[in-house]
Design an enzyme around this catalytic site. Structure first.
Site, mmCIF file in Angstrom:
data_model
loop_
_atom_site.group_PDB
_atom_site.id
_atom_site.type_symbol
_atom_site.label_atom_id
_atom_site.label_comp_id
_atom_site.label_asym_id
_atom_site.label_seq_id
_atom_site.Cartn_x
_atom_site.Cartn_y
_atom_site.Cartn_z
ATOM 1 C CE LYS A 1 4.316 3.521 9.921
ATOM 2 N NZ LYS A 1 5.384 2.648 9.543
HETATM 3 C C1 LIG Z 1 3.105 3.821 15.913
HETATM 4 C C2 LIG Z 1 4.270 3.088 15.329
HETATM 5 N N1 LIG Z 1 5.400 3.030 16.033
HETATM 6 C C3 LIG Z 1 6.467 2.361 15.565
HETATM 7 C C4 LIG Z 1 6.445 1.702 14.357
HETATM 8 C C5 LIG Z 1 7.675 1.017 13.882
HETATM 9 O O1 LIG Z 1 8.284 1.771 12.869
HETATM 10 P P1 LIG Z 1 9.201 1.066 11.780
HETATM 11 O O2 LIG Z 1 8.328 0.051 11.118
HETATM 12 O O3 LIG Z 1 9.623 2.138 10.859
HETATM 13 O O4 LIG Z 1 10.308 0.421 12.506
HETATM 14 C C6 LIG Z 1 5.273 1.738 13.600
HETATM 15 C C7 LIG Z 1 5.151 1.041 12.290
HETATM 16 O O5 LIG Z 1 5.883 1.181 11.419
HETATM 17 C C8 LIG Z 1 4.183 2.476 14.072
HETATM 18 O O6 LIG Z 1 3.081 2.573 13.342
HETATM 19 N N1 LIG Z 2 4.049 -0.349 11.415
HETATM 20 C C1 LIG Z 2 3.768 -0.225 10.037
HETATM 21 C C2 LIG Z 2 4.202 -1.427 9.277
HETATM 22 C C3 LIG Z 2 4.643 -1.053 7.884
HETATM 23 O O1 LIG Z 2 5.800 -0.309 7.958
HETATM 24 P P1 LIG Z 2 6.381 0.561 6.790
HETATM 25 O O2 LIG Z 2 7.099 1.666 7.481
HETATM 26 O O3 LIG Z 2 7.265 -0.316 6.021
HETATM 27 O O4 LIG Z 2 5.268 1.071 5.941
HETATM 28 C C4 LIG Z 2 2.302 0.111 9.877
HETATM 29 O O5 LIG Z 2 1.772 0.747 10.748
HETATM 30 O O6 LIG Z 2 1.677 -0.235 8.910
#
Ligand SMILES: Cc1ncc(COP(=O)(O)O)c(C=O)c1O
Ligand SMILES: N[C@@H](CCOP(=O)(O)O)C(=O)O
Length: 467
Positions: A112
């Protein structure tokens, strides 16, 4: 560059307006009016650039004239300067054809940060230019929250309330959020799942008087800027492995579908992405969809990969809009039925189109532990549970005879999930020195059952205190 809503009713607007709006007023998500496309020669010209430079050049295709290129370049330079690896997002080879794209070298140790460090700077720039304030409401299953807080803490023009599901994140994840005592930040634990938190955020946006009163903004991947800022690292990896001449596959542990959507976007922009593999834990709605066109909601169940304990994957709506020929009315109809009936009626042709590129894979908790153990034993690689689902998915769906490299998005540092990693390998990965006292820091957060009225009252009180 103008942006459209997936539900076809909101007025098109530019990047800065989309950044500040978050969700479109018709409930849809913004997408570019048309995908910027680069020629093979233009792609080759980007190969070998430092990550921050590549990010500026690709992001500029999306920001258009809302931001001078030099300003954007300063922002990407500053955003990635603090990362703990000189390559920012290094590619680590795991076997002859599998590579981990490590996206966790930022301040909060998850992918993120790659987008959020830039987003914080984009917000600062836009708010200063307009002389306005914003109240950001966000939902997190563990990682978005701390990355957003880190990116926006102590800002004069930003108030932020982050909702997380009580008791459903790892302790490290919770503490990374709740020990930040900056006055503009507040954390709210909701007695429910991540989906409940995400629904509350969307409900606040749908409450038009409240949205206007608060000047709501979003940091989740419903905000197009989040997805856009995740695109450069897929291009970076593909170019490093020989694109545009050589095709590549990506395997992405998936929850809200934002990360894999960014991988899909580089294909729209002209890079040869041959396969997109989606890894899921037992909350495998997307894998069930790809296997049998079964996009039906079941309750969110806790797992060893809590960041992916998600059933309603917000960003799937963006892919759906594309699969339905960019028909906003049709997309709105499908989404409304999904909400009403708990099952998404995806037309057969659209489902088949999705399955031509995407593959789904499910791994339960014992399988996740076994994969972490396997990676440690076979490659000396210590993976977090989310990344491990991605590597297992890659092995299942990018077999040797596919003949192309497969890049696994390594989405979190193993130290964020020390219990699972220790259970699998006997090793407890330490936190970096700057977080070494995380367990001793004071925590601050409120717990609420989570009705819309309670949450809105909390957000209003928080914003009034600071505004
Ligand atoms: C460590 C981790 N891996 C994978 C994901 C999944 O990613 P996305 O929500 O973009 O599919 C998340 C949350 O978003 C995450 O925090
Ligand atoms: N896995 C995410 C969930 C939110 O996903 P986002 O990419 O829409 O912000 C988290 O860790 O909070």
């Amino acid at each position: 560059m103008r942006y459209l809503s997936t539900r076809g009713q909101a007025a098109p607007r530019d990047f800065e307006a989309v950044l500040l709006a978050g969700l479109a007023e018709d409930g849809g998500l913004f997408l570019p009016e048309s995908w910027p496309s680069l020629s093979p020669a233009e792609w080759r010209g980007l190969r070998g650039l430092p990550y921050a430079e590549l990010a500026a050049r690709l992001m500029h295709r999306f920001t258009g004239d809302t931001l001078p290129f030099e300003t954007l370049r300063e922002m990407t330079g500053a955003a990635y300067a603090g990362f703990g690896h000189p390559a920012v997002a290094p590619l680590v080879q795991l076997d002859t054809r599998t590579f981990a794209l490590e996206l966790f070298h930022g301040p909060t140790l998850a992918f993120k940060d790659m987008a959020m460090q830039l987003l914080g700077r984009l917000f600062d720039h836009a708010l200063a230019r307009r002389g306005s304030r914003i109240t950001i409401v966000g939902a997190t299953s563990g990682d978005t929250g701390s990355a957003a807080i880190e990116a926006c803490r102590d800002r004069q023009a930003i108030d932020m309330v982050i909702l997380h599901p009580e008791g459903r994140t790892s302790e490290v994840q919770r503490r990374q959020m709740t020990t930040v005592l900056a006055p503009n930040v507040a954390n709210l634990a909701i007695q429910g799942s991540f989906d409940d938190c995400q629904d509350l955020v969307k409900a606040m946006f749908a409450d038009v008087p409240f949205r206007q009163e608060m000047g709501l903004g979003a940091v989740n991947s419903i905000n197009w800027a989040r997805v856009a800022a995740q695109i450069p690292y897929y291009a970076y990896a593909a170019l490093a492995l020989g694109a545009p001449e050589r095709p590549v596959a990506f395997s992405v542990p998936t929850g809200n579908f934002g990360n894999v959507l960014a991988a899909w976007a580089v294909k729209q922009m002209g890079l040869p992405v041959e396969r997109l593999i989606i890894g899921a834990n037992r909350n495998n709605i997307l894998a069930r969809f790809l296997a049998a066109n079964d996009m039906s909601i079941r309750g969110v169940e806790p797992s060893l990969s809590p960041s992916m304990d998600i059933q309603v994957s917000s960003n799937f709506e963006r892919l759906l809009f594309e699969l339905l020929g960019r028909d906003g009315a049709a997309t709105a109809g499908v989404m409304q039925r999904f909400r009403a009936e708990g099952r998404m009626p995806v037309p057969d042709a659209a489902w088949r189109a999705a399955t031509a590129l995407f593959r789904g894979f499910t791994l339960d908790d014992p399988g996740t532990l076994a994969e972490i153990r396997h990676l440690w034993a076979s490659a000396g690689y210590l993976a977090d549970p989310h990344t491990a689902i991605g590597t297992a998915a890659a092995r299942a769906h990018a077999p040797e005879d596919l003949g192309i490299p497969v890049v696994v998005a390594a989405t979190a540092h193993p130290a964020k999930f020390p219990d699972a990693v220790e259970q699998a390998t006997g090793l407890r990965p330490p936190l970096p020195p700057r977080l070494a006292d995380l367990y001793e820091r004071e925590e601050r957060y409120a717990v609420v059952p989570g009705t819309l009225a309670e949450v809105e009252a909390f957000v209003r009180a928080h914003a009034r205190r600071n505004g």
